[in-house]
Design an enzyme around this catalytic site. Structure first.
Site, mmCIF file in Angstrom:
data_model
loop_
_atom_site.group_PDB
_atom_site.id
_atom_site.type_symbol
_atom_site.label_atom_id
_atom_site.label_comp_id
_atom_site.label_asym_id
_atom_site.label_seq_id
_atom_site.Cartn_x
_atom_site.Cartn_y
_atom_site.Cartn_z
ATOM 1 N N HIS F 15 50.069 40.495 37.195
ATOM 2 C CA HIS F 15 50.086 39.020 36.893
ATOM 3 C C HIS F 15 51.128 38.435 35.902
ATOM 4 C CE1 HIS F 15 46.913 38.470 33.527
ATOM 5 N NE2 HIS F 15 47.608 39.389 33.150
ATOM 6 N N CYS F 34 52.548 38.072 27.592
ATOM 7 C CA CYS F 34 51.899 37.840 28.906
ATOM 8 C C CYS F 34 52.673 36.997 29.731
ATOM 9 C CB CYS F 34 50.354 37.336 28.622
ATOM 10 S SG CYS F 34 49.344 38.525 27.760
ATOM 11 N N HIS F 40 53.258 41.959 34.310
ATOM 12 C CA HIS F 40 52.936 43.246 33.721
ATOM 13 C C HIS F 40 51.653 43.288 34.655
ATOM 14 C CE1 HIS F 40 50.841 39.947 31.438
ATOM 15 N NE2 HIS F 40 49.782 40.499 31.058
ATOM 16 N N HIS F 42 46.917 45.303 35.284
ATOM 17 C CA HIS F 42 45.937 45.678 34.670
ATOM 18 C C HIS F 42 44.900 46.395 35.696
ATOM 19 C CE1 HIS F 42 46.565 43.369 30.785
ATOM 20 N NE2 HIS F 42 46.686 42.381 31.417
ATOM 21 N N ASP F 80 43.403 43.854 45.226
ATOM 22 C CA ASP F 80 43.818 45.185 44.660
ATOM 23 C C ASP F 80 45.163 45.515 45.057
ATOM 24 O OD1 ASP F 80 43.360 47.792 43.429
ATOM 25 O OD2 ASP F 80 43.378 48.473 45.719
ATOM 26 N N HIS F 81 46.145 45.938 44.142
ATOM 27 C CA HIS F 81 47.399 46.227 44.404
ATOM 28 C C HIS F 81 48.269 45.084 44.757
ATOM 29 C CE1 HIS F 81 46.259 50.390 43.672
ATOM 30 N NE2 HIS F 81 47.460 50.987 43.687
ATOM 31 N N GLU F 125 39.674 42.643 31.401
ATOM 32 C CA GLU F 125 41.092 42.773 31.647
ATOM 33 C C GLU F 125 41.647 44.134 31.181
ATOM 34 O OE1 GLU F 125 43.655 39.099 31.807
ATOM 35 O OE2 GLU F 125 43.972 39.987 29.810
#
Lengths: 136, 136, 136, 136, 136, 136
Positions: F15, F34, F40, F42, F80-81, F125
């Site tokens: 994100h 950020c 980047h 998480h 996810d992913h 996070e």
């Protein structure tokens, strides 16, 4: 009397797994959802282990505060909140698998650690997947 | 067929890092806030690993209940809720770094464990700092 | 350049520790409350470690997705939500201690993993008790 | 000035989920592999939370050592290394789901805790499944 | 739309539990080994929770980086690597139980957090003992 | 007799934090690293809590297997992913802070959960930053 001292750290990064010599179909077949061209990401957890003699003056193999400074400078500041594929020269032509990232981290730290000390890297990509590298 | 069995334990203690041969300035420079003369403290987490043949009668390398009793008697009762520097003869002249505490624990347990068994100590001082010792 | 890749997994099972050649008194003396004839149980946590060369085409020692499929098929589906003593042929005559379960898992996976790869099993019976096995 | 103090504990037990009024088919359909008639098991992790005024004499809401003794006596010694269905009268006619076990633990501790104190139970059946109960 | 944001932190400190109005015998009876006059210590783990409206401009209840800076300045720098009884004015006459430390931390942070925000403190003294405080 | 049942899950995503109405300088000032335009990522850890009456037939508030299926379908498969900003319509115009992601997850699950049940979301996070949302 050789003891191993260890320091845990972490960094958060985006990446994509791919072999640029392959077709998208082949990449999708091998890397599955890790091939998502818009990237996904992880909280990487890193353990750096240094083995050597205990200095009788200090009781230290290596000052863990200095090891932490080294990890921050060489690893965290280089990879944290980065896109490994786009922002990091180390992965311009190297697929950022957990294996390859471990070897890259080992090489970056190896040249900064006392030559008489052994170095081991443990890198968690997720809570379930991780790698260990003790040197070539 | 050699297997390693492992037992986790913990103890909570106060300590100060210092070299009594050094000036306070030198101690402050090397040990930083760990030199605080009024002490600070940690929840130490200990893993004891014992490697040996599996006894076909019991399926045990060593009864982990007996290993736990040994750790309680030799380590926990000696160091838990103690000031390592003031209360523990082992550290009267030995700086209680995580390296030195690991070696002391190894020596205390080595003499109580079957000579044919290998012994490894892992000691966490904090979640981020730890040491491993496999013997001299 | 040999790297170790690792995958965590888990299964939940019931078991009883006993040596069928012993009297109940002897079993009670050696295995204590683990001898409860109505069984007790654990959430077993398993780490499978595979060491080998990194394939330059993929950046993988072994695809962790395939390792996970293998663990699911060979270990999880065999032992999860089972009574090790009653439901699993592997423990019909073998005491299901954490040592013996580790060796059984190593043997089950060894025949499915590339012969050039080293295999290590870490098995947690509880948060405090665990075993490691690297092969005979 | 009401503060909550909390104590973590654990117990390892076998169980089977079932409704004895149902057919095996219906039980299998609803409870899946948790219906295995030979039982499976878990490492249950328990958090007991007690809320009340801080006693100005001691700085305690309740002595956590006494709370731990209470948990050991009332919960651990009753359920640890037991088969919940076969060995524990509480579950002779009550399905030992994580919800029902939480309520049983709350009732067992409620009568032993100062009436002016609030009581909350958190019970983990696995790392992924847990329940909370604050009283009826 | 009120959301709670939370930040974890830690500090390592020595302390002794005692009521200075009591005899050593009474202190020993009530506080046990926590009364050790040479002190013992802990790795305290702190969670600070702040509840408020999400700012539509930022998507933040409160910038967690700023909350972390505040925790570092007000809590970590004050208590880390300190002897709570000897070095910290907050505990000169207040027994440093996990309950009282939680209330002290809440009061220190309350005056620095936006008045419209609710504040909750969770403080772990060990992995098994912790306290929660939501304000008077 | 209302009990809360909880299920842990996770997803790994990339994100970027930004307010599209702001200049890059303003975004950099508020969101710091950020805001990295290359993203980047998480490992997000999610806890879903559902509060309701225990069904006397099953001993369940809600079948945790069904809750897990729901989380997989509605949350994991969606996020996810993925790159939250680029791949997920929910965040096309909403800044993917941990607060906003928690509210989005709550809204997605709220319409799928029995109306008589209360719903709470906890979203990590990182190990140090997390959010809780109990509904508007």
């Amino acid at each position: 009397m050789r003891v191993t001292v260890c320091r845990n750290s972490d960094f958060n990064a985006a990446h994509q797994l791919l072999n640029p010599d392959w077709t998208p179909e082949k990449n999708r077949e091998v890397f599955g959802k890790c091939f998502n061209p818009n990237y996904h990401g992880h909280n990487y957890k890193l353990t750096v282990k240094v083995t050597g003699e205990v200095d009788p003056e200090t009781g230290y193999v290596m000052d863990l505060k200095k090891l932490d400074d080294l990890i921050r400078l060489e690893i965290h500041d280089r990879f944290d909140h980065r896109n490994l594929n786009l922002d990091c020269t180390e992965f311009k032509t190297l697929n950022p698998t957990v294996e390859n990232i471990s070897v890259v981290i080992w090489n970056l730290l190896r040249k900064k650690i006392n030559a008489g000390h052994e170095l081991t890297i443990v890198l968690y990509e997720t809570e379930r997947n991780f790698a260990e590298f003790r040197g070539a």
